[in-house]
Structures are given as C-alpha cells and as structure tokens.
Design a protein around this motif. Structure first.
Motif, PDB file in Angstrom:
ATOM      1  N   CYS A   1      -6.697  -1.904  -0.115  1.00  0.00           N
ATOM      2  CA  CYS A   1      -5.736  -2.255   0.915  1.00  0.00           C
ATOM      3  C   CYS A   1      -6.473  -2.898   2.080  1.00  0.00           C
ATOM      4  CB  CYS A   1      -4.992  -1.011   1.387  1.00  0.00           C
ATOM      5  SG  CYS A   1      -3.988  -1.346   2.835  1.00  0.00           S
TER       6      CYS A   1
ATOM      7  N   GLU B   1      -5.620  -3.152   5.044  1.00  0.00           N
ATOM      8  CA  GLU B   1      -5.395  -2.465   6.321  1.00  0.00           C
ATOM      9  C   GLU B   1      -6.175  -1.150   6.371  1.00  0.00           C
ATOM     10  OE1 GLU B   1      -3.438  -3.277   8.957  1.00  0.00           O
ATOM     11  OE2 GLU B   1      -2.575  -5.115   8.167  1.00  0.00           O
ATOM     12  N   CYS B   2      -6.045  -0.325   5.323  1.00  0.00           N
ATOM     13  CA  CYS B   2      -6.639   1.017   5.404  1.00  0.00           C
ATOM     14  C   CYS B   2      -7.810   1.203   4.461  1.00  0.00           C
ATOM     15  CB  CYS B   2      -5.568   2.087   5.165  1.00  0.00           C
ATOM     16  SG  CYS B   2      -5.011   2.188   3.457  1.00  0.00           S
TER      17      CYS B   2
ATOM     18  N   CYS C   1       1.287   2.787   6.201  1.00  0.00           N
ATOM     19  CA  CYS C   1       0.404   1.617   6.105  1.00  0.00           C
ATOM     20  C   CYS C   1       1.214   0.390   5.665  1.00  0.00           C
ATOM     21  CB  CYS C   1      -0.719   1.872   5.114  1.00  0.00           C
ATOM     22  SG  CYS C   1      -1.834   0.468   4.994  1.00  0.00           S
TER      23      CYS C   1
ATOM     24  N   CYS D   1       0.853  -1.195   0.000  1.00  0.00           N
ATOM     25  CA  CYS D   1       0.000   0.000   0.000  1.00  0.00           C
ATOM     26  C   CYS D   1       0.883   1.238   0.000  1.00  0.00           C
ATOM     27  CB  CYS D   1      -0.916  -0.030   1.221  1.00  0.00           C
ATOM     28  SG  CYS D   1      -1.882   1.462   1.439  1.00  0.00           S
TER      29      CYS D   1
HETATM   30 ZN   LIG Z   1      -3.170   0.769   3.256  1.00  0.00          ZN
END
Ligand SMILES: [Zn+2]
Length: 366
Positions: free
Chosen positions: A67, A69-70, A48, A33
């Motif tokens: 992504c 995660e985010c 990230c 990311c």
């Molecule tokens: Zn991310």
C-alpha cells in the motif's frame, strides 16, 4: 485524466475519441487497501485510503504489492474487490493530424508553420489555424499577431476557456471537443475568418491572447549549497508538516513512526547543544528495531524500512516543490548519512540539522 469506475457512456466517448486518434486510453485496475467488502478487512488502519494498482508486474507471493499510504503488504488476488479506472491522455500528434486532415477538406494548400500552427491558403491573406494549447511559439499567441493576421484558435483543454482566452469579439476560438463532436464546423469557421479579414481596430501593445493555465509553481532547482535554505517542520500527534503543508498524513502509520524516531533523536541532540556535525544518524538496523517496537514486526525488516525512508524523501521533496513551489533538495528534511572511510552505501538517516527549523505543532490554526 483519471476516471474511476467509468460509466458506460464515458467509456464509449473515450473510445470514440480514441478512434479519431485524439486521445490515448489506458484501462487500469486497482484494489483498495481498506475495503469493507474485502476478505482482509479490516487492516491495521481501517481508514487507509491507499490504492494498489494490480496491472504492474509484481510478485504477489513475494509481498511486492504494498500500500503506498501505509506500506502494508497487500494481496490483490486473495478476495479483494477490483476497481476499474480509465486513464485518458490527449494525443498531441493525433490532434495535429486530425486538425490537419479537416483543413485539407477545404481543398486548398495547408502548410505547417510551427508545431500546432497551420497556414491555410484561402483567398486573400489566408488563415492561420493555431492549436493554442500546443503552440510553442508565443508569437502566434499574441493579440498583436491575431489583429494583423486572420487567425482561428483551437483550444484543446475546454476548462476555463472563457477565462483564459482574451475577451474580444473579433477573436475566434473554438473548442476541439466541439469539432470532434460535430458541433463546430471547423471548415466553415475557417472560411468565415478568411472572409472577415484582419480586424480594423488594433492597439500596438503585445498582449498574450491565451495563457496556458496557471503559471507553473515548480521552482527552478537551486544549487544544494544555497545559503539560508530553511524549512519549518511541525510534528503533531498524527501528522508532519513542512512549512504548514502536511507531508506525512495521519493514516501513514509506519512513515509517521519512522519520522518520529528520527525527530526524537534530533530533539535530544538539539537539547544537548550538539553542533551540526555531531547530530547522530539512526543506523538502518537500529531504525528497524525502533519501528518493530512501535508498530510491529511486519513493517520492520531492513529492506522495507529503507524503501519506506526513500519514498518519504521523494514524497516530501515532491510535496514541497509542487504544493509550495519552494526549492528543496531530497536530503533537506530527512538526510541520508554515509559512513566515512570504508563505508558501503548509505548507513543512516537523520533529520537534517542544517536545514530543518523546529516549530511547535500549530493544531489550532487549521
Ligand atoms: Zn494502506
């Protein structure tokens, strides 16, 4: 096993084991990311750590790569550096066929007694060859068995072999990797076990000779109505914890903001003295509006918000089960609330007022 940026030697070794049928190898590719070498650097969160795998069939133009995660949309083919990764998995049938073929080299009868357990008809009592990691019949894995019957154990997972295998001189255990690499002559080992016969001294207690790794900590699922199920939740400036375990990480911007919006309403309802039935859910479009105000428009379309909440529910459930070994239901932290009457599907989310207990953020205890 996952190996990022595999060295040529590792790739070579994996290929050799694949050639023997012992492992399945799957190459994969991902983009990061946030990677300073990429054209889209920096994203909103320059730290990230999300990885986006590009081998799946997703529509890049349709913003389907996100992504994990985010949640931001990622475009792998627009100037992003690609990273190779190798996934290797031991092939159970491959290992059994490999061992069976080697035992056949002895030129005597080989019979399969159970999954991963072979009987080799050498002179006298013969020898049992047991692939310890794959043997489902615990009987063959007891000290009592090994003391009575000449047995040679093969261990697939070499990690902690010394700690997991019972330490007694008369037991024979060899690593599969050693056989594959030609360091252990399995035919010769089996012959020696046969000649040695059963050990003279034995105790009567039935002790397992091999433990298949740590005991599983995943709890059995309980009925959702189990009384007294309760989770202590802490919401800090950059993370959310359940029972002290981080379930929403500092870099997870939109997730954290969604949780915060739900949390604030939950606290307000607590302050009002609401009963469990009276806690207000956030309708999906209100939640999207709330998120737009907090982190911007790109995260705030209704479909994205719905998907984000769903993934949070899944991830929280998984984290609590796997890391804490506690029984938890998908709805125990963030609850999906369905409209009663003529509703269609879920229409809102709230912090579950029946199972969540509030605790101030314990920042200093870490
Ligand atoms: Zn991310």
């Amino acid at each position: 096993m996952v190996t990022a940026d595999p060295s040529p030697e590792f790739a070579e070794a994996a290929k050799a084991l694949q050639g023997l049928g012992l492992v399945e190898v799957q190459p994969q590719t991902y983009v990061l990311c946030a990677n300073p070498k990429d054209r889209d650097f920096p994203p909103r969160n320059r730290h990230c750590r999300g990885r986006v795998y590009v081998d799946r069939v997703l529509d890049e133009g349709g913003h389907e790569y996100r992504c994990p995660e985010c949640e931001r949309p990622v475009f792998p083919s627009r100037g992003k550096q690609r990273h190779p990764e190798l996934r290797t998995r031991v092939s159970r049938p491959g290992v059994h066929a490999f061992v069976n073929a080697r035992l056949m080299n002895l030129g005597v009868n080989v019979k399969q007694l159970a999954d991963g357990v072979f009987k080799v008809d050498l002179d006298g009592m013969g020898v049992v060859v047991c692939i310890a990691d794959h043997c489902a019949d615990e009987r063959y894995l007891t000290r009592e068995w090994a003391a009575r019957t000449p047995t040679c154990y093969i261990v697939v997972n070499p990690k902690d072999l010394a700690e997991r295998f019972l330490k007694e001189d008369w037991l024979t255990a060899v690593p599969l990797a050693g056989i594959a690499a030609g360091e252990v002559d399995i035919e010769e080992t089996v012959r020696q076990v046969s000649e040695a016969g059963p050990p003279a001294a034995m105790l009567t207690a039935s002790i397992p000779v091999y433990t298949k790794g740590a005991r599983p900590i995943v709890a059995q699922p309980v009925t959702p109505s189990q009384p007294g199920r309760r989770f202590v939740v802490e919401v800090g400036p950059t993370e959310v914890r359940v029972e002290g375990e981080t379930v929403i990480a500092p870099q997870a911007g939109p997730r954290l903001e969604i949780f915060r919006a739900l949390w604030e309403r939950f606290l307000a309802d607590c302050a009002e003295g609401c009963t469990v039935d009276e806690f207000r859910p956030f309708e999906l479009d209100d939640l999207a509006g709330e998120l737009e105000a907090r982190v911007g428009k790109e995260f705030a379309d209704i479909e994205t918000v719905r998907r984000t909440v769903n993934r949070m529910q899944t991830d929280i459930e998984k984290a609590v089960k796997q890391r804490l070994g506690m029984a938890i239901d998908r709805d125990d932290i963030i609850q999906t609330v369905r409209r009663t009457g003529h509703g269609k599907g879920p229409n809102g989310y709230r912090i579950n007022p029946s199972t969540v207990a509030i605790r101030p953020y314990q920042a200093d205890l870490r």
